[in-house]
Design an enzyme around this catalytic site. Structure first.
Site, PDB file in Angstrom:
ATOM      1  CB  ALA A   1      -0.966  -0.003   1.191  1.00 54.28           C
TER       2      ALA A   1
ATOM      3  CD  GLU B   1      14.065  10.127  12.031  1.00 54.78           C
ATOM      4  OE1 GLU B   1      13.483  10.881  12.822  1.00 54.78           O
ATOM      5  OE2 GLU B   1      15.143  10.397  11.478  1.00 54.78           O
TER       6      GLU B   1
ATOM      7  CG  HIS C   1       5.936   2.844   1.826  1.00 52.70           C
ATOM      8  ND1 HIS C   1       4.578   2.911   1.677  1.00 52.70           N
ATOM      9  CD2 HIS C   1       6.146   2.161   2.979  1.00 52.70           C
ATOM     10  CE1 HIS C   1       3.985   2.301   2.680  1.00 52.70           C
ATOM     11  NE2 HIS C   1       4.900   1.845   3.495  1.00 52.70           N
TER      12      HIS C   1
ATOM     13  CG  HIS D   1       2.415   5.951   2.055  1.00 55.74           C
ATOM     14  ND1 HIS D   1       3.583   6.406   2.591  1.00 55.74           N
ATOM     15  CD2 HIS D   1       1.918   5.054   2.950  1.00 55.74           C
ATOM     16  CE1 HIS D   1       3.779   5.850   3.776  1.00 55.74           C
ATOM     17  NE2 HIS D   1       2.791   5.006   4.015  1.00 55.74           N
TER      18      HIS D   1
ATOM     19  CD  GLN E   1       8.915  -1.077  12.201  1.00 54.89           C
ATOM     20  OE1 GLN E   1       7.913  -1.763  12.325  1.00 54.89           O
ATOM     21  NE2 GLN E   1       9.176  -0.406  11.102  1.00 54.89           N
TER      22      GLN E   1
END
Ligand code: AMP
Length: 290
Positions: free
Chosen positions: A32, A148, A37, A34, A153
């Site tokens: 998905a 970030e 990414h 965007h 994570q």
């Protein structure tokens, strides 16, 4: 761009590039795609000659009742976007290829994984850490770029990669935002028009924290309290957490210490959509008088 689904084939391709002394960068996603990414891809391209993107909606990082089933999977569109962004290899395995029958190993990243996101999503970071290590072993990169946007994570991955001597360079990429400040996310499509407007309050809370720390305030706990009121003033919002944490440990920070790096983190439900956002704050690192 080549699309690969078999882990052994991807590993052989990556190993071959390594033998040719080519530098490999990887961008891991759940698809998905965007702008967020794609900004990771651009950073990877600056630092590596071969860029591999992975698309894998990893079942083990979703809890019961989360959105695993309905998570968007527009594969054709993603592949077209990755291709036009100049990705060299798209690795998109099926769940059975990543977790064949008899699979039983998982990584426990330690205490940081049980705080904040981890406390609301038990087992989430173990699922993330395990799939990230698997994908690093499959794609054999010199560097891996993570956003970030998912600050906890990123810190968990840095911890695991350091603790297990993986040797891959972990690059953090800045948060990509819409014009009104909302962090770009695959989950934003779940928001109704009203909720989309209300969702900008996360960024308003961040702006408040930025303004106050720039004045030289170090009372992070109090600033977070004010930001909570900003969130609570918007109808249909519910905070899971909001506070400043130490960037390395994700322990709550009440007072800023000069030179230290913090994250101002939050998870807020807007309607039934859960959004996360954060801002990195280095005490004395900007215009503040810390
Ligand atoms: P996801 O597909 O949501 O698992 O995200 C894949 C990668 O993209 C992770 O490293 C995310 O942190 C990163 N990412 C997602 N949204 C953004 C954003 N708005 N800005 C920067 N990076 C992002």
């Amino acid at each position: 761009m080549q699309i690969i689904t078999d882990p052994a084939e991807m590993q052989a391709i990556a190993e071959n590039f390594r033998l040719q002394r080519q530098r490999i960068g990887v961008v891991m996603t759940m698809g998905a795609l965007h702008d967020g990414h794609l900004s990771l891809v651009r950073l990877a391209q600056k630092k590596a000659g071969i860029v591999i993107m992975t698309i894998f909606v990893n079942p083990t990082q979703f809890g019961p009742g989360e959105d695993f089933e309905r998570y968007p999977r527009p594969f054709e569109q993603d592949a077209a976007l990755a291709r036009s962004a100049g990705v060299d290899y798209l690795f998109a395995p099926a769940p059975e290829q990543m977790y064949p029958e008899g699979y039983s190993t998982s990584i426990d990243p330690g205490p940081m994984a049980n705080r904040f996101e981890g406390s609301f999503r038990p087992g989430h970071f173990s699922g993330v850490a395990t799939v990230v290590i698997k994908l690093l072993n499959i794609t054999r990169p010199h560097l891996a770029v993570f956003g970030e946007k998912d600050a906890q994570q990123l810190s968990v991955i840095r911890r695991v990669v350091r603790d297990l001597n993986i040797g891959t360079i972990i690059e953090g990429a800045p948060i990509s935002r819409e014009n009104d400040g909302l962090a770009t996310s695959s989950r934003n499509i779940y928001l109704s028009a009203d909720e989309r407007e209300h969702a900008t309050v996360l960024y308003h809370a961040i702006q408040h924290a930025q303004q106050e720390t720039e004045k030289g305030r170090r009372d992070l706990g109090a600033i977070a309290g004010e930001a909570e009121s900003i969130i609570d003033s918007v109808p249909g919002t519910k905070r899971d957490y909001l506070c400043f944490v130490d960037e390395d440990t994700f322990e709550t920070a009440e007072t800023a210490i000069p030179e230290k790096a913090y994250r101002f983190i939050m998870a807020v439900r807007v309607g039934s959509t859960r959004l996360i956002d954060n801002w990195r704050y280095v005490c004395g690192g900007g215009n503040d008088e810390c």
